[in-house]
Motif scaffolding. Sequence first.
Motif, PDB file in Angstrom:
ATOM      1  N   ARG A 258      39.803 -58.586  -2.426  1.00 61.04           N
ATOM      2  CA  ARG A 258      39.727 -57.530  -1.413  1.00 61.04           C
ATOM      3  C   ARG A 258      40.553 -57.986  -0.222  1.00 61.04           C
ATOM      4  O   ARG A 258      40.271 -58.997   0.385  1.00 61.04           O
ATOM      5  N   GLY A 259      41.582 -57.225   0.106  1.00 62.13           N
ATOM      6  CA  GLY A 259      42.401 -57.587   1.252  1.00 62.13           C
ATOM      7  C   GLY A 259      43.867 -57.552   0.903  1.00 62.13           C
ATOM      8  O   GLY A 259      44.241 -57.235  -0.214  1.00 62.13           O
ATOM      9  N   LEU A 260      44.593 -57.922   1.846  1.00 63.87           N
ATOM     10  CA  LEU A 260      44.322 -58.463   3.176  1.00 63.87           C
ATOM     11  C   LEU A 260      44.211 -57.304   4.161  1.00 63.87           C
ATOM     12  O   LEU A 260      45.172 -56.564   4.354  1.00 63.87           O
TER      13      LEU A 260
ATOM     14  N   TYR B 168      48.446 -58.799  -0.980  1.00 66.05           N
ATOM     15  CA  TYR B 168      47.931 -60.162  -1.168  1.00 66.05           C
ATOM     16  C   TYR B 168      49.004 -61.172  -1.568  1.00 66.05           C
ATOM     17  O   TYR B 168      48.908 -62.354  -1.260  1.00 66.05           O
ATOM     18  N   ASP B 169      50.055 -60.709  -2.241  1.00 68.23           N
ATOM     19  CA  ASP B 169      51.094 -61.628  -2.713  1.00 68.23           C
ATOM     20  C   ASP B 169      52.370 -61.561  -1.866  1.00 68.23           C
ATOM     21  O   ASP B 169      53.462 -61.804  -2.358  1.00 68.23           O
ATOM     22  N   ASP B 170      52.203 -61.267  -0.577  1.00 69.63           N
ATOM     23  CA  ASP B 170      53.331 -61.226   0.350  1.00 69.63           C
ATOM     24  C   ASP B 170      54.171 -62.492   0.192  1.00 69.63           C
ATOM     25  O   ASP B 170      53.654 -63.610   0.267  1.00 69.63           O
TER      26      ASP B 170
ATOM     27  N   GLN C 169      51.965 -52.912   1.969  1.00 66.69           N
ATOM     28  CA  GLN C 169      53.330 -53.429   2.044  1.00 66.69           C
ATOM     29  C   GLN C 169      53.343 -54.931   1.756  1.00 66.69           C
ATOM     30  O   GLN C 169      52.346 -55.619   1.950  1.00 66.69           O
ATOM     31  N   THR C 170      54.470 -55.429   1.335  1.00 66.03           N
ATOM     32  CA  THR C 170      54.583 -56.861   1.055  1.00 66.03           C
ATOM     33  C   THR C 170      55.311 -57.589   2.193  1.00 66.03           C
ATOM     34  O   THR C 170      55.900 -58.630   1.989  1.00 66.03           O
ATOM     35  N   THR C 171      55.281 -57.016   3.379  1.00 66.73           N
ATOM     36  CA  THR C 171      55.859 -57.697   4.526  1.00 66.73           C
ATOM     37  C   THR C 171      54.859 -57.656   5.672  1.00 66.73           C
ATOM     38  O   THR C 171      54.051 -56.746   5.790  1.00 66.73           O
ATOM     39  N   LEU C 172      54.941 -58.674   6.527  1.00 69.56           N
ATOM     40  CA  LEU C 172      54.056 -58.742   7.681  1.00 69.56           C
ATOM     41  C   LEU C 172      54.404 -57.666   8.688  1.00 69.56           C
ATOM     42  O   LEU C 172      55.583 -57.314   8.855  1.00 69.56           O
TER      43      LEU C 172
END
Length: 180
Positions: free
Chosen positions: A60-62, A149-151, A175-178
Amino acid sequence: MIKATETKLKGCFVLEPTIHEDERGFFFESYNHKDFCEAIGQEVNFVQDNFSFSTKGVLRGLHYQKGEYAQGKLVSVLKGRIQDVVVDLRKDSPTFAQHLSIELSEKNKKQLFVPKGFAHGFLVLSETAHLFYKCDNYYNKEAEEGIKYDDKHLMIDWQMASDHILLSERDKRWQTTLPI
């Protein structure tokens, strides 16, 4: 009485209660407002309690709440074992975009205080897990955000192969970016 240890992420603390154990079992004070605030050096007023039940492999997350709805959390595991992960999203922080991973379990009885401005997620490592956490702000659906989760920038070691991880449809879409 609790022992509070600040992590490498400023304002994020691991809390360990004093446990009284004998042949009958154990007892500990899981939360005392005065002791908690003294231990972390700030006043925090929790307004909402949440309970989560999940099975092995559930991640669960982020998740995080943005703006005025940001939430600080005090996370505990009542049953089972999880890998708890937080990411510092405070742009003015020297640890911006860094993460912390810690195991919380019914056995170690540790708690994690996650201040406002962090993303939070967890992976269930045991067959099932019962998670209990306090929040210092109310949930607001419109303020909810997340990071996948896999950023690739975070490079979090989730302790489990991705083909064994179970995600909600919502968590698959983050999204996979901060957030910048």
